[in-house]
Design an enzyme around this catalytic site. Structure first.
Site, PDB file in Angstrom:
ATOM      1  N   GLU A  87     -17.452  -8.674  -0.608  1.00 49.42           N
ATOM      2  CA  GLU A  87     -16.770  -7.948  -1.697  1.00 49.42           C
ATOM      3  C   GLU A  87     -16.625  -8.842  -2.922  1.00 49.42           C
ATOM      4  O   GLU A  87     -16.060  -9.939  -2.824  1.00 49.42           O
ATOM      5  CB  GLU A  87     -15.384  -7.480  -1.212  1.00 49.42           C
ATOM      6  N   LYS A 264      -4.026  -5.200   3.117  1.00 44.62           N
ATOM      7  CA  LYS A 264      -5.498  -5.254   3.053  1.00 44.62           C
ATOM      8  C   LYS A 264      -5.924  -6.387   2.111  1.00 44.62           C
ATOM      9  O   LYS A 264      -6.861  -7.132   2.392  1.00 44.62           O
ATOM     10  CB  LYS A 264      -6.058  -3.907   2.587  1.00 44.62           C
ATOM     11  N   ASP A 280     -12.700 -14.553  15.952  1.00 41.63           N
ATOM     12  CA  ASP A 280     -12.653 -13.141  16.323  1.00 41.63           C
ATOM     13  C   ASP A 280     -11.735 -12.450  15.311  1.00 41.63           C
ATOM     14  O   ASP A 280     -10.533 -12.305  15.527  1.00 41.63           O
ATOM     15  CB  ASP A 280     -12.106 -13.006  17.754  1.00 41.63           C
ATOM     16  N   HIS A 377     -12.382  -6.488 -11.645  1.00 36.19           N
ATOM     17  CA  HIS A 377     -13.118  -5.982 -10.493  1.00 36.19           C
ATOM     18  C   HIS A 377     -14.443  -5.358 -10.909  1.00 36.19           C
ATOM     19  O   HIS A 377     -15.481  -5.628 -10.343  1.00 36.19           O
ATOM     20  CB  HIS A 377     -12.252  -4.891  -9.843  1.00 36.19           C
TER      21      HIS A 377
HETATM   22  C1  MEV Z   1      -8.865  -4.752  -2.871  1.00 41.57           C
HETATM   23  O1  MEV Z   1      -9.852  -5.264  -1.996  1.00 41.57           O
HETATM   24  C2  MEV Z   1      -7.505  -5.332  -2.512  1.00 41.57           C
HETATM   25  C3  MEV Z   1      -6.330  -4.782  -3.341  1.00 41.57           C
HETATM   26  O2  MEV Z   1      -6.267  -3.364  -3.246  1.00 41.57           O
HETATM   27  C4  MEV Z   1      -5.076  -5.394  -2.750  1.00 41.57           C
HETATM   28  C5  MEV Z   1      -3.779  -4.848  -3.324  1.00 41.57           C
HETATM   29  O3  MEV Z   1      -3.735  -3.708  -3.813  1.00 41.57           O
HETATM   30  O4  MEV Z   1      -2.775  -5.586  -3.216  1.00 41.57           O
HETATM   31  C6  MEV Z   1      -6.466  -5.123  -4.791  1.00 41.57           C
END
Ligand code: MEV
Length: 405
Positions: A87, A264, A280, A377
């Site tokens: 990513e 995430k 793992d 991004h």
């Molecule tokens: C994207 O890979 C991760 C984010 O969504 C994490 C977040 O919102 O804190 C930018």
């Protein structure tokens, strides 16, 4: 023990250099063996014959970019952090956050001793609460017997440390025994699965019932890591930004829909280091999310508060990782990653992984609390898209990465 060289994780203009130059810089710092150098020079491909021994029905290899996150200082030591991830922006963002954190001394992390938990299920146990008492009376004897499953680990200073019994359903006589096993620098799944299989008949012979599953839990509550980091209000981007990070943290603590995305973002950093070091990562993911939900409501794994003129983040989660066993000695990319890290204790690896998670979280919250995630991004996504269109130019790529520095 790994003999450590002192390296700086601050390499100016690294992102601007062409790929082969970056490999030269990394191999020139004396950390990498000849084999690892040759591996990276050759593009970092996994030999299909090695792949064929790692999995089954192999028909080829699936590659990921291997990158180095910069600027990390963890417990007073500069560390080059290997990350394997596809990513865009994860490595640049973590490096950028680590640069801010190092201004306040870096990350401070502490892993617990490497104690894994394994479970033995029994059904149809008569009088399960009395049975539980009986097992606790025999605790020392059971731990001694369980140790017999892992003589080498016991010789190396590990072994069974504790036992717990939980009655899950009294009517069904459903009871589970937890054994806590210190596994040294291994991830320990195979070790503790052996313990569970060896001890199950011993348990049954004492309390009756039917033996069920005998397997580790991926929620090793006694094998966790905690990391904290501070960034001054000024370094983080001013009062408005500091406040924005605290508001974002509060939002995540109140709302599961936000908490899962917050987590995430943490796992972006954690998984990338876990994959690079051959861990793992599925078990780390499973443990992290179960830990987040452990109190009954799914929570953010990292939270931020104001401390004096700074924001301070804390991340805590289970971390079952190993520096021996698994693919750590077989996969040449993983070997190279360990050479960069210069560590041999599993707890230290857990600390680095956690620092990468907190850095990723800080980077995400800064972006979200500021201009929003899309600008930076999308520039990096654009870079990927242009690659597909075979029109990538170095200028676009460098400009894009420059946004994160
Ligand atoms: C994207 O890979 C991760 C984010 O969504 C994490 C977040 O919102 O804190 C930018």
């Amino acid at each position: 023990m790994v003999e450590r060289r002192t390296v700086s994780s601050r390499i100016s203009g690294f992102y601007r250099k062409p790929l082969n130059n970056r490999v030269e810089i990394i191999t020139g710092n004396g950390l990498l063996s000849e084999e690892s150098k040759a591996h990276l020079d050759g593009g970092g491909y996994l030999d299909p014959t090695v792949a064929d021994r790692l999995s089954e029905n192999v028909i080829g290899c699936h590659s990921l970019p291997l990158a180095v996150a910069l600027n990390f200082r963890i417990n007073g030591r500069d560390v080059l952090v290997p990350m394997a991830v596809e990513e865009p922006s994860i490595v640049a963002a973590a490096s950028n956050a680590a640069r801010l954190v190092r201004l306040s001394g870096g990350f401070f992390a502490e892993a617990t001793p490497p104690v894994m938990t394994t479970q033995v299920q029994l059904d149809e146990v008569p009088e399960p609460h009395l049975a539980a008492e009986r097992l606790l009376q025999d605790r020392d004897e059971l731990l001694r017997l369980a140790d017999q499953a892992i003589p080498n680990m016991v010789r190396r200073g590990g072994g069974c440390r504790d036992l717990e019994v939980r009655v899950l359903d009294e009517d069904e006589g459903l009871l589970v025994v937890h054994l806590y096993v210190e596994v040294g620098d291994a991830m320990g799944a195979n070790l503790v699965d052996s313990v569970a299989e060896v001890i199950a008949p011993q348990i049954q012979s004492r309390i009756g019932g039917r033996i069920g599953l005998r397997i580790l839990t991926n929620l090793p509550l006694r094998r966790t890591v905690k990391v904290t980091a501070r960034v001054s209000t000024q370094a983080v981007g001013g009062e408005e930004m500091a406040h924005g990070i605290l508001r974002a943290s509060r939002f995540a603590s109140l709302d599961v829909f936000r908490a899962v995305t917050h987590n995430k973002g943490i796992m972006n950093g954690i998984d990338a280091v876990a994959v690079a070091t051959g861990q793992d990562w599925r078990s780390i993911e499973a443990g992290a999310h179960a830990f987040a939900a452990f109190g009954g409501q799914y929570k953010p794994l990292a939270t931020w508060k104001r401390v004096e003129d700074s924001v301070e983040g804390t991340l805590e989660l289970p971390m079952a990782v190993g520096t021996v066993g698994g693919s750590t000695r077989v996969h040449p990319g993983v070997r190279a990653a360990f050479e960069l890290l210069q560590l041999d204790r599993a707890g230290e690896l857990a600390e680095v992984i956690a620092a990468a998670g907190l850095a990723s979280n800080l980077a995400a919250l800064r972006a979200l609390a500021g201009e929003g995630i899309q600008r930076g991004h999308m520039r990096l996504h654009h870079r990927k898209a242009t690659l597909f269109a075979e029109t990538e130019s170095a200028a676009v790529a460098n400009q894009a990465e420059g946004e994160f520095r």
